[in-house]
Design a protein around this motif. Structure first.
Motif: not given
Length: 317
Positions: A104-112, A116-132
């Motif tokens: 759990f500590k490794t998972i929590a540290d990754f999220r912490k 900013p990179a995870i938020r970019k993944v959210c935007r990338e998912f929107i781009v993928v949905c648009g292409r689909a």
């Protein structure tokens, strides 16, 4: 037990062990997670640890950690401890991670460390949905939701709340001082009672000083509220009189055809007024449309927002 469906014998050996692949259906959402994350350029998005060090203990690949995070998001499992257990017992999670189970500590540290990179993944998912072709609609529904913060109501203050608290403290001190005067006039009063009253008065004086410091901090900040645990959190009134909570106002824009979130923003505005234009502009950019139709309730605008169209330069019915 005759007459019932028979279960398999736990001690029965098999000649050909079952494959983990056989337990995950072709239309299982974890296959989408696996494919989506594998297509991302994690280094370009800003994830750390993409290039492993030559020395030291091997680390988990960021792609594996991101798959666990996205899986938890889709299945409403936010706790890192619960995600750790899912990786140990959930067949879907085992398939997704290749039977890896980070603690759990490794998972929590990754999220912490990779917010900013995870938020970019959210935007990338929107781009993928648009292409689909999943974001072909130009109509979005916009609304806000109140999310509770860690900050409790006892650690959220306004000028009115501070003044009321100071008034209560002063009244309590007067009451205890009156009791001390009565005890001094009665020689038979136990010494332990007098000392207890003095301790209460001292603690109340310390609390008064703390309230005055909070009041001064409020004046210096120039705001109407201050939260001690989560500085950005604000006290927000719910639909009922007694449902107020200290938290955040999360604005979301959802396209109406496939019900996908195309834009979101976390604010500390206590109401939805003046949020409509900003969210519509973000949704317009995400959809790549010249004009969109935004649907919102009356709480989104001071003069009552109904069904309006946004073209980038203004609103029209």
């Amino acid at each position: 037990m005759s007459g019932f469906v028979s279960s398999a014998d736990r001690m029965q050996g098999t000649m050909f062990p079952a494959q983990l692949e056989d337990y995950v259906a072709e239309d299982n959402p974890v296959r989408v997670i696996d494919f989506f994350v594998d297509q991302l350029d994690l280094a370009k998005l800003g994830f750390g640890g993409v290039n492993p060090k030559r020395t030291g203990r091997p680390a988990y690949h960021p792609a594996v950690m991101l798959k666990i995070y996205v899986y938890g998001y889709l299945n409403r499992v936010q706790s890192s401890r619960r995600l750790e257990r899912e990786c140990q017992r959930n067949v879907e999670a085992m398939w997704l991670t290749g039977c890896l189970a980070p603690d759990f500590k490794t998972i929590a540290d990754f999220r912490k460390d990779n917010g900013p990179a995870i938020r970019k993944v959210c935007r990338e998912f929107i781009v993928v949905c648009g292409r689909a072709g999943l974001l072909a609609a130009t109509t979005v529904a916009i609304d806000g939701s109140k999310f509770k913060a860690v900050n409790s109501r006892d650690r959220n203050f306004t000028q009115t709340k501070v003044a009321k608290r100071l008034e209560q403290l002063e009244a309590s001190i007067e009451r205890y001082l009156s009791e001390l005067d009565t005890a001094d006039r009665q020689p038979s009063t136990p010494e332990i009672k007098i000392n207890r009253l003095k301790d209460k008065v001292d603690r109340l004086k310390q609390e008064i000083e703390r309230m005055k410091a909070i009041g001064a901090q409020l004046e210096k900040a120039g705001g109407t509220q201050i939260s001690l645990t989560d500085p950005d959190a604000r006290s927000m009134q719910g639909t009922g009189k007694a449902t107020g909570t200290v938290g955040y106002n999360v604005q979301c824009a959802v396209e109406t055809k496939h019900h996908l979130i195309v834009a979101h923003e976390v604010t500390n505005a206590v109401h939805d007024r003046h949020q409509l234009s900003s969210m519509a502009q973000q949704a317009k950019e995400a959809l790549g449309a010249e004009a969109i139709e935004a649907l919102a309730d009356r709480g989104s605008h001071g003069d009552g927002a109904g069904q309006e169209a946004y073209s980038g330069g203004g609103w029209h019915a």
